[in-house]
Design an enzyme around this catalytic site. Structure first.
Site, PDB file in Angstrom:
ATOM      1  N   ASP A 226       0.073   5.685  -1.119  1.00 15.48           N
ATOM      2  CA  ASP A 226      -0.766   6.867  -0.844  1.00 15.48           C
ATOM      3  C   ASP A 226      -2.261   6.584  -0.697  1.00 15.48           C
ATOM      4  O   ASP A 226      -2.817   5.814  -1.472  1.00 15.48           O
ATOM      5  CB  ASP A 226      -0.693   7.863  -2.006  1.00 15.48           C
ATOM      6  CG  ASP A 226       0.692   8.101  -2.528  1.00 15.48           C
ATOM      7  OD1 ASP A 226       1.635   7.620  -1.912  1.00 15.48           O
ATOM      8  OD2 ASP A 226       0.814   8.766  -3.569  1.00 15.48           O
TER       9      ASP A 226
ATOM     10  N   ARG B 188       2.030  14.480 -11.994  1.00 18.13           N
ATOM     11  CA  ARG B 188       1.069  13.511 -11.439  1.00 18.13           C
ATOM     12  C   ARG B 188       0.285  14.043 -10.233  1.00 18.13           C
ATOM     13  O   ARG B 188       0.573  15.115  -9.716  1.00 18.13           O
ATOM     14  CB  ARG B 188       1.795  12.224 -11.045  1.00 18.13           C
ATOM     15  CG  ARG B 188       2.985  12.420 -10.121  1.00 18.13           C
ATOM     16  CD  ARG B 188       3.649  11.077  -9.802  1.00 18.13           C
ATOM     17  NE  ARG B 188       4.888  11.255  -9.083  1.00 18.13           N
ATOM     18  CZ  ARG B 188       6.098  11.261  -9.648  1.00 18.13           C
ATOM     19  NH1 ARG B 188       6.232  11.093 -10.950  1.00 18.13           N
ATOM     20  NH2 ARG B 188       7.181  11.448  -8.901  1.00 18.13           N
TER      21      ARG B 188
ATOM     22  N   LEU C  28       0.873  -1.186   0.000  1.00 21.45           N
ATOM     23  CA  LEU C  28       0.000   0.000   0.000  1.00 21.45           C
ATOM     24  C   LEU C  28       0.905   1.228   0.000  1.00 21.45           C
ATOM     25  O   LEU C  28       1.949   1.214   0.635  1.00 21.45           O
ATOM     26  CB  LEU C  28      -0.872  -0.056   1.255  1.00 21.45           C
ATOM     27  CG  LEU C  28      -1.579   1.192   1.830  1.00 21.45           C
ATOM     28  CD1 LEU C  28      -2.772   0.753   2.666  1.00 21.45           C
ATOM     29  CD2 LEU C  28      -0.660   2.080   2.646  1.00 21.45           C
TER      30      LEU C  28
ATOM     31  N   SER D 199      -1.699   8.243  -8.152  1.00 18.69           N
ATOM     32  CA  SER D 199      -2.564   8.919  -7.173  1.00 18.69           C
ATOM     33  C   SER D 199      -3.437  10.006  -7.762  1.00 18.69           C
ATOM     34  O   SER D 199      -3.147  10.564  -8.818  1.00 18.69           O
ATOM     35  CB  SER D 199      -1.704   9.522  -6.070  1.00 18.69           C
ATOM     36  OG  SER D 199      -1.173   8.478  -5.308  1.00 18.69           O
TER      37      SER D 199
ATOM     38  N   GLN E  31      -3.249   3.421  -3.070  1.00 23.70           N
ATOM     39  CA  GLN E  31      -2.349   2.865  -4.059  1.00 23.70           C
ATOM     40  C   GLN E  31      -1.985   1.455  -3.630  1.00 23.70           C
ATOM     41  O   GLN E  31      -1.560   1.241  -2.483  1.00 23.70           O
ATOM     42  CB  GLN E  31      -1.065   3.717  -4.119  1.00 23.70           C
ATOM     43  CG  GLN E  31      -1.240   5.056  -4.772  1.00 23.70           C
ATOM     44  CD  GLN E  31      -1.242   4.932  -6.286  1.00 23.70           C
ATOM     45  OE1 GLN E  31      -0.214   4.781  -6.899  1.00 23.70           O
ATOM     46  NE2 GLN E  31      -2.425   4.982  -6.884  1.00 23.70           N
TER      47      GLN E  31
HETATM   48  C1  FRU Z   1       3.749   9.342  -3.816  1.00 30.03           C
HETATM   49  C2  FRU Z   1       3.701   8.795  -5.235  1.00 30.03           C
HETATM   50  C3  FRU Z   1       2.819   9.653  -6.119  1.00 30.03           C
HETATM   51  C4  FRU Z   1       2.426   8.683  -7.185  1.00 30.03           C
HETATM   52  C5  FRU Z   1       2.262   7.414  -6.403  1.00 30.03           C
HETATM   53  C6  FRU Z   1       2.624   6.165  -7.152  1.00 30.03           C
HETATM   54  O1  FRU Z   1       4.071   8.382  -2.887  1.00 30.03           O
HETATM   55  O2  FRU Z   1       5.004   8.695  -5.762  1.00 30.03           O
HETATM   56  O3  FRU Z   1       3.458  10.805  -6.599  1.00 30.03           O
HETATM   57  O4  FRU Z   1       1.236   9.058  -7.822  1.00 30.03           O
HETATM   58  O5  FRU Z   1       3.095   7.527  -5.285  1.00 30.03           O
HETATM   59  O6  FRU Z   1       2.311   5.042  -6.392  1.00 30.03           O
END
Ligand code: FRU
Length: 489
Positions: free
Chosen positions: A47, A167, A45, A107, A63
Site C-alpha cells: 500500500d 488497522r 511493496l 498502513s 509498505q
Molecule cells: C492492505 C493491508 C493493510 C495493512 C497492510 C499491511 O493491503 O493489508 O490493511 O495495513 O496491507 O501491509
C-alpha cells in the site's frame, strides 16, 4: 523459497552481511523492472501510505518488506517529490522498534499539523500464540527531516465486539475536531469502520462504529480515506469479501468509493452505491491527497494481497499506479492521468489507419514504454481492438465489442499468467461506437483510461522482452483507428 517466521520478521538493520547486495544483484537482472512507476529497489511493496503535501513537497511512503517478495515485516519507505513525477528516495522512515509494533508498521495516513507531518499507522504485533494485536500509533516528522515515534500507541486496541483486524487509520479535520476512521471487523466477521475523535491528535476517544447504508458488505474494510470533492464528501475504502457482481468485483479484493455525506455528530455516512475504482486486474488500497492548487490526487497499489507475481522469483514485487486526478461527473468518480506526467514525453509518433476486416501489425509504432492516445471509431465492424506487447503467442488486448456491447482488457495471452483463477478478461458495458483511450505502458504494466477517465483498467503484465509489436484489428467490417504515441524519457 519458503520463509520461516524468523526470516520474515526482521527489520532491515538485521540484514546479514552482503544479504541485500545479493538481492539487489538478483533484482537488477529482472526483465520486468518498471521504467517510470514507483517500485521497491528490492523486496515487496504494497500500500501507499502517508500521502501528503508538506513543507514544499509531496511525501509518499509505501509498505515495504525489504528481504524478498513476500509479505513479512512491514516498514514505511519514504519518497519525496516536487511534482509527483520525479521522486527522491528518502529511505526507510518507520520500522518496528516497540513491542506493540513488533510484527510490522502497517498502513496509515499523513496529516500536516503545526508545521510537522503527523504519521498515523497501525502497530502490528503477534503474541506468543501468534494472535494478532493491533494498535494505532503516531510518529511525527519535523521540517528538519527527523522522525519521532511515540513510544506508546495513541489507541491501544479495538473496542469490545471487534476483532484485532483493526488497522489503517485515516485522520482528518472536520468542524472543530479531528476524526480518525479505522478499518475494522466486527466479531461477527463483518467489515466496518470505527470513528475516533480528538482535539489534539494525541488523545483519542472512541465515538462509535460508522453507520452507513452498507451494514453487511464484506468481512473486512481496509485502508479508508475521506475527502471532499466539488462540494461532496467521498469515503474511499478497500472492502474484502465482496462477491463478483456483473462486471464488478472480479478480483480477489476490491477498492472503491461512496459519495455521500458524513454527519460527524451522529457518526453516519449516508452512502449511495459503491463505485469500484478500477476495472483492471491489479489495484488495491489507494490513497489520496490534495495538491496546493486544489486537485485531489490518487495513487494505488498496482497489486493485490494473496497473489503471486512472476517477479517474485527475481526478489522484488509490485509497484504503485501512476497518480490520477479525481473529479465527480454525474455522481461518479472520474479519474484522469496526472497532468504533470506530460513532462516525461520525449518522442511523438502518430498513425492513422482504416482497418477492414483484418489485422495489421504497425510498422512505425511499437509497444514502447510511454503514453498512447488512441481513438477508435467503429464504422461497421463487430469488434475492434488494439493489441499491445505482441510477440510469439503473446498480446494484451483492448477490445471494443459492438455486438455484445462491452469494452474489455484481455490478458489471457499477456505472458506469464497471474491469478488466472479470477479470470483473464475484465469488462465494462459499453454501447457507443467511438472510444478514446489513454494508455500508459511500462515494462510490466498497462493502465488504460477510458474516455477521460470514466473507467480505468490497471494491470500488471509479464510478457517476453521481445514481445514489442503493436497490432490493430477489425472483425467483420471497418473501423478507423488513430494512435498518438509519446515515448517516455
Ligand atoms: C492492505 C493491508 C493493510 C495493512 C497492510 C499491511 O493491503 O493489508 O490493511 O495495513 O496491507 O501491509
Amino acid at each position: 523459497m519458503s520463509w520461516t517466521n524468523a526470516q520474515r520478521y526482521r527489520v532491515i538493520t538485521d540484514a546479514k552481511d552482503g544479504e541485500l547486495s545479493v538481492l539487489e544483484a538478483k533484482v537488477a537482472k529482472s526483465i520486468w523492472r518498471q521504467k517510470y512507476h514507483i517500485q521497491p529497489n528490492y523486496g515487496l511493496l504494497n500500500d501507499p501510505n502517508g500521502f501528503c503535501y508538506y513543507n514544499g513537497k509531496y511525501h509518499l511512503f509505501y509498505q515495504w518488506f525489504p528481504f524478498g517478495a513476500v509479505h513479512g515485516m512491514k516498514h514505511w519507505y519514504h519518497l519525496t517529490s516536487a511534482d509527483l513525477v520525479n521522486w527522491e528516495e528518502e529511505g526507510v522512515a518507520l520500522m518496528p522498534e516497540f513491542p506493540h509494533e513488533s510484527h510490522g508498521i502497517f498502513s496509515g495516513t499523513g496529516l500536516v499539523n503545526d508545521n510537522q507531518l503527523y504519521l498515523f499507522y497501525t502497530g502490528n504485533h503477534r503474541d506468543e500464540k501468534w494472535q494478532r494485536r493491533s494498535s494505532q500509533c503516531l510518529a511525527i516528522l519535523s521540517s528538519d527531516g527527523k522522525i519521532e515515534k511515540l513510544a506508546e500507541p495513541v489507541i491501544s486496541g479495538p473496542p469490545q465486539q471487534y476483532t484485532h483486524n483493526f488497522r489503517d487509520p485515516k485522520v482528518f479535520k472536520k468542524g472543530n475536531h479531528y476524526y480518525m476512521l479505522v478499518g475494522a471487523q466486527r466479531e461477527s466477521l463483518e467489515g466496518c469502520l470505527l470513528v475516533y475523535v480528538s482535539d489534539d491528535l494525541k488523545a483519542w476517544k472512541f465515538k462509535q462504529e460508522l453507520k452507513t447504508n452498507h451494514d453487511s458488505f464484506g468481512f473486512m474494510w481496509e485502508c479508508p480515506d475521506y475527502f471532499s470533492l466539488q462540494g461532496q464528501e467521498v469515503l474511499l475504502l478497500s472492502p474484502q469479501g465482496l462477491k463478483p457482481k456483473g462486471n464488478d468485483f472480479q478480483n480477489i479484493y476490491h477498492s472503491g468509493v461512496f459519495i455521500g455525506k458524513f454527519d460527524e455528530h451522529v457518526g453516519y455516512f449516508d452512502t449511495d452505491s459503491f463505485q469500484e475504482l478500477d476495472k483492471g486486474f491489479d489495484f488495491y488500497a489507494p490513497q489520496t491527497t490534495q495538491t496546493p492548487d486544489g486537485r485531489q490526487i490518487l495513487i494505488g497499489w498496482m497489486g493485490l494481497p494473496d497473489t503471486v507475481y512472476p517477479s517474485d522469483h527475481d526478489g522484488w514485487a509490485n509497484c504503485l499506479t501512476i497518480p490520477r486526478e479525481l473529479s465527480i461527473k454525474n455522481g461518479q468518480i472520474q479519474q484522469q492521468p496526472l497532468q504533470e506526467l506530460k513532462q516525461k514525453r520525449v518522442k511523438t509518433t502518430q498513425h492513422q489507419i482504416k482497418v477492414v476486416s483484418s489485422r495489421e501489425r504497425l510498422k512505425t509504432i511499437y509497444s514502447e514504454v510511454g503514453e498512447y492516445r488512441i481513438s477508435i471509431n467503429v464504422e461497421t465492424a463487430e469488434r475492434v481492438g488494439i493489441a499491445f506487447r505482441v510477440g510469439d503467442d503473446e498480446e494484451t488486448v483492448c477490445l471494443l465489442d459492438q455486438v455484445a456491447e462491452y469494452f474489455s482488457l484481455d490478458r489471457t495471452r499477456s505472458g506469464i499468467p497471474v491469478a488466472t483463477d479470477y479470470g483473464t478478461v475484465r469488462k465494462i458495458t459499453y454501447q457507443q461506437s467511438v472510444v478514446q483511450l489513454t494508455v500508459f505502458l511500462d515494462q510490466s504494466s498497462i493502465e488504460v483510461f477510458v474516455n477521460d477517465g470514466e473507467a480505468v483498467f490497471s494491470s500488471r503484465i509479464f510478457p517476453k522482452e521481445d514481445s514489442r509489436y503493436l497490432e490493430v484489428f477489425a472483425e467483420n467490417g471497418t473501423a478507423q483507428i488513430e494512435i498518438k504515441q509519446w515515448c517516455y524519457a
